[in-house]
Design a protein around this motif. Structure first.
Motif, PDB file in Angstrom:
ATOM      1  N   ALA A   1       0.833  -1.217   0.000  1.00 59.74           N
ATOM      2  CA  ALA A   1       0.000   0.000   0.000  1.00 59.74           C
ATOM      3  C   ALA A   1       0.862   1.260   0.000  1.00 59.74           C
ATOM      4  N   ALA A   2       1.836   1.307  -0.908  1.00 63.43           N
ATOM      5  CA  ALA A   2       2.826   2.390  -0.893  1.00 63.43           C
ATOM      6  C   ALA A   2       2.185   3.768  -1.064  1.00 63.43           C
TER       7      ALA A   2
ATOM      8  N   SER B   1     -19.799   5.605   2.804  1.00 63.83           N
ATOM      9  CA  SER B   1     -19.411   5.677   4.205  1.00 63.83           C
ATOM     10  C   SER B   1     -19.477   7.118   4.687  1.00 63.83           C
ATOM     11  N   LEU B   2     -19.243   7.316   5.969  1.00 66.17           N
ATOM     12  CA  LEU B   2     -19.126   8.666   6.506  1.00 66.17           C
ATOM     13  C   LEU B   2     -17.864   9.326   5.966  1.00 66.17           C
ATOM     14  N   MET B   3     -17.866  10.648   5.915  1.00 63.67           N
ATOM     15  CA  MET B   3     -16.709  11.383   5.411  1.00 63.67           C
ATOM     16  C   MET B   3     -15.582  11.352   6.450  1.00 63.67           C
ATOM     17  N   GLN B   4     -14.368  11.072   5.969  1.00 63.36           N
ATOM     18  CA  GLN B   4     -13.207  10.988   6.841  1.00 63.36           C
ATOM     19  C   GLN B   4     -12.083  11.866   6.308  1.00 63.36           C
ATOM     20  N   CYS B   5     -11.264  12.396   7.228  1.00 65.09           N
ATOM     21  CA  CYS B   5     -10.103  13.188   6.839  1.00 65.09           C
ATOM     22  C   CYS B   5      -8.959  12.253   6.461  1.00 65.09           C
ATOM     23  N   VAL B   6      -8.253  12.564   5.385  1.00 62.12           N
ATOM     24  CA  VAL B   6      -7.129  11.742   4.908  1.00 62.12           C
ATOM     25  C   VAL B   6      -5.852  12.254   5.562  1.00 62.12           C
ATOM     26  N   LEU B   7      -5.237  11.416   6.383  1.00 59.02           N
ATOM     27  CA  LEU B   7      -4.041  11.819   7.133  1.00 59.02           C
ATOM     28  C   LEU B   7      -2.749  11.423   6.427  1.00 59.02           C
ATOM     29  N   PHE B   8      -2.804  10.393   5.579  1.00 57.71           N
ATOM     30  CA  PHE B   8      -1.612   9.911   4.885  1.00 57.71           C
ATOM     31  C   PHE B   8      -1.967   9.585   3.437  1.00 57.71           C
ATOM     32  N   GLY B   9      -0.935   9.482   2.604  1.00 60.48           N
ATOM     33  CA  GLY B   9      -1.119   8.981   1.254  1.00 60.48           C
ATOM     34  C   GLY B   9      -1.358  10.053   0.213  1.00 60.48           C
ATOM     35  N   VAL B  10      -1.190   9.637  -1.044  1.00 61.11           N
ATOM     36  CA  VAL B  10      -1.542  10.466  -2.196  1.00 61.11           C
ATOM     37  C   VAL B  10      -2.709   9.780  -2.892  1.00 61.11           C
ATOM     38  N   PRO B  11      -3.685  10.537  -3.375  1.00 53.95           N
ATOM     39  CA  PRO B  11      -4.883   9.901  -3.946  1.00 53.95           C
ATOM     40  C   PRO B  11      -4.590   9.147  -5.233  1.00 53.95           C
ATOM     41  N   GLN B  12      -4.910   7.839  -5.253  1.00 49.75           N
ATOM     42  CA  GLN B  12      -4.803   7.046  -6.470  1.00 49.75           C
ATOM     43  C   GLN B  12      -6.012   7.359  -7.346  1.00 49.75           C
ATOM     44  N   GLY B  13      -5.760   7.810  -8.546  1.00 54.52           N
ATOM     45  CA  GLY B  13      -6.813   8.281  -9.426  1.00 54.52           C
ATOM     46  C   GLY B  13      -6.655   9.750  -9.719  1.00 54.52           C
ATOM     47  N   SER B  14      -5.752  10.408  -8.983  1.00 57.42           N
ATOM     48  CA  SER B  14      -5.466  11.815  -9.252  1.00 57.42           C
ATOM     49  C   SER B  14      -4.372  11.922 -10.313  1.00 57.42           C
ATOM     50  N   VAL B  15      -4.166  13.117 -10.818  1.00 54.32           N
ATOM     51  CA  VAL B  15      -3.135  13.358 -11.834  1.00 54.32           C
ATOM     52  C   VAL B  15      -1.784  13.618 -11.174  1.00 54.32           C
ATOM     53  N   LEU B  16      -1.790  14.391 -10.106  1.00 57.07           N
ATOM     54  CA  LEU B  16      -0.546  14.819  -9.464  1.00 57.07           C
ATOM     55  C   LEU B  16      -0.042  13.814  -8.432  1.00 57.07           C
ATOM     56  N   GLY B  17      -0.934  13.019  -7.844  1.00 54.81           N
ATOM     57  CA  GLY B  17      -0.550  12.102  -6.781  1.00 54.81           C
ATOM     58  C   GLY B  17       0.587  11.158  -7.140  1.00 54.81           C
TER      59      GLY B  17
ATOM     60  N   LEU C   1       2.959  11.438  -9.363  1.00 53.16           N
ATOM     61  CA  LEU C   1       4.223  12.176  -9.516  1.00 53.16           C
ATOM     62  C   LEU C   1       4.800  12.526  -8.152  1.00 53.16           C
ATOM     63  N   LEU C   2       3.946  12.900  -7.210  1.00 52.95           N
ATOM     64  CA  LEU C   2       4.429  13.209  -5.860  1.00 52.95           C
ATOM     65  C   LEU C   2       5.019  11.964  -5.202  1.00 52.95           C
ATOM     66  N   TYR C   3       4.430  10.802  -5.467  1.00 54.77           N
ATOM     67  CA  TYR C   3       4.986   9.563  -4.916  1.00 54.77           C
ATOM     68  C   TYR C   3       6.376   9.292  -5.496  1.00 54.77           C
ATOM     69  N   VAL C   4       6.539   9.518  -6.788  1.00 51.86           N
ATOM     70  CA  VAL C   4       7.844   9.308  -7.424  1.00 51.86           C
ATOM     71  C   VAL C   4       8.899  10.194  -6.756  1.00 51.86           C
ATOM     72  N   LEU C   5       8.557  11.449  -6.498  1.00 54.70           N
ATOM     73  CA  LEU C   5       9.497  12.362  -5.855  1.00 54.70           C
ATOM     74  C   LEU C   5       9.741  11.952  -4.406  1.00 54.70           C
TER      75      LEU C   5
ATOM     76  N   LEU D   1       6.823   3.815   4.978  1.00 57.31           N
ATOM     77  CA  LEU D   1       6.480   2.820   3.967  1.00 57.31           C
ATOM     78  C   LEU D   1       6.883   1.450   4.485  1.00 57.31           C
ATOM     79  N   ARG D   2       6.321   0.398   3.896  1.00 55.57           N
ATOM     80  CA  ARG D   2       6.580  -0.945   4.413  1.00 55.57           C
ATOM     81  C   ARG D   2       6.949  -1.897   3.286  1.00 55.57           C
ATOM     82  N   LEU D   3       8.076  -2.575   3.472  1.00 57.02           N
ATOM     83  CA  LEU D   3       8.523  -3.584   2.520  1.00 57.02           C
ATOM     84  C   LEU D   3       7.899  -4.928   2.900  1.00 57.02           C
ATOM     85  N   ASN D   4       7.252  -5.551   1.929  1.00 57.57           N
ATOM     86  CA  ASN D   4       6.607  -6.837   2.164  1.00 57.57           C
ATOM     87  C   ASN D   4       7.597  -7.950   1.830  1.00 57.57           C
TER      88      ASN D   4
END
Length: 329
Positions: A134-135, A180-196, A198-202, A259-262
């Motif tokens: 779940a990188a 579901s109920l609305m929740q605040c995102v504390l970690f991660g970049v959104p999968q399905g976004s355009v910029l997310g 690229l931010l992970y690559v950096l 991040l976690r290595l499996n």
């Protein structure tokens, strides 16, 4: 539905709406702020590939459905960020994802070239295929923003816009027609976004330095990591110890970055000619406290790689898939 007007209607009326859309995008970028209404996502779980067990939550990938305007603004921001990174030579050299003229094909060609060249001088290659759990969902916002500012030189309005894009995001999960109920995102970049992506690559650029310090090579395609080194058959024990030490350093860096290595899904191969590989007296490697067996074949970025580099296993897999499709027809 996040958008009050469907996308196809916006496209049909784009000539009329274009001045207003341009003003919205420019205002967001100049103010260094993405409106809260554009930071809401509806997350839909999708199976990573067909045939996986749908009762196991680990087999699903969370895909974010975002608003039309947020994607338009992201695309403009991503275009400008890519231009800045390319002009200043800041893009990671050994990352093939989300870059022009780079793909899984270029990633495979580079690694295969680095494997075949030593084989010509009677050396073998130890290849490790590392799996991150779940990188995209584990990216730490503070570490990401600090890296963008210090390592990539983003400041002022550009930095504030990315901070606004990344923080205070909200999401809901859609499953079986229910939200579901609305929740605040504390970690991660959104999968399905355009910029997310690229931010992970950096975010993971520093991995190249970690691997290079141990004398190994790395090539990545998003969160797929290929770590390898060349050695003579006589020096295989030394190569194995260097590989294990490198994976330990990678794991330590990943843990520091949340991040976690499996280790369970890690795959190891010896690659070269059949005569040389048969001489390698190493059938498993102790990595992160776990004995990992050496495989004869492994699926690497959609290509079934065998230890003799013959591609026979890949050809058989493609023929089998084609035969199944013909039977369905």
């Amino acid at each position: 539905m996040l958008d009050p007007v469907t996308t196809f209607l916006v496209r049909e009326s784009v000539d009329l709406l274009l001045p207003f859309l341009t003003t919205l995008v420019n205002t967001s970028l100049m103010q260094g702020r993405l409106p809260a209404s554009q930071k809401h996502a509806i997350v839909t779980p999708r199976l990573k590939r067909s045939g996986l067990d749908p009762t196991d939550i680990a087999n699903f990938r969370p895909v974010s459905n975002l608003t039309f305007m947020s994607k338009v603004t992201e695309r403009v921001a991503a275009s400008q960020l890519n231009a800045y990174l390319s002009a200043n030579g800041l893009m990671p050299r050994h990352q093939s994802a989300y870059r022009k003229k780079h793909s899984t094909e270029t990633a495979m060609l580079r690694v295969w070239s680095d494997v075949l060249t030593p084989a010509d001088v009677r050396e073998v290659t130890q290849l490790g295929l590392l799996d991150l759990s779940a990188a995209f969902d584990c990216v730490d916002h503070n570490i990401l923003l600090h890296g963008l500012e210090v390592a990539f030189g983003l400041t002022h309005t550009a930095f504030e816009w990315i901070r606004s894009f990344q923080t205070d995001r909200m999401q809901q999960v859609s499953y079986c027609g229910c939200l579901s109920l609305m929740q605040c995102v504390l970690f991660g970049v959104p999968q399905g976004s355009v910029l997310g992506p690229l931010l992970y690559v950096l975010y993971t650029t520093e991995l190249e330095l970690i691997v290079a310090c141990q004398g190994l090579r790395l090539h990545m395609n998003a969160d797929n990591c290929q770590v390898y080194l060349n050695t003579s058959v006589e020096d295989v024990p030394l190569a194995v110890s260097k590989f294990a030490a490198c994976v330990a350093d990678i794991n330590a860096w990943l843990s520091a970055c949340r991040l976690r290595l499996n280790a369970v899904k890690m795959q190891l191969l010896w690659l070269s000619s059949s005569q040389l590989v048969d001489r390698v007296d190493c059938h498993d490697v102790l990595v992160l406290g776990t004995r990992t067996a050496i495989s004869d074949t492994a699926c690497d970025l959609g290509v079934v790689t065998d230890r003799e580099l013959s591609l026979a296993a890949h050809v058989m897999a493609v023929c089998r898939s084609g035969y199944n499709q013909l039977r369905q027809l």
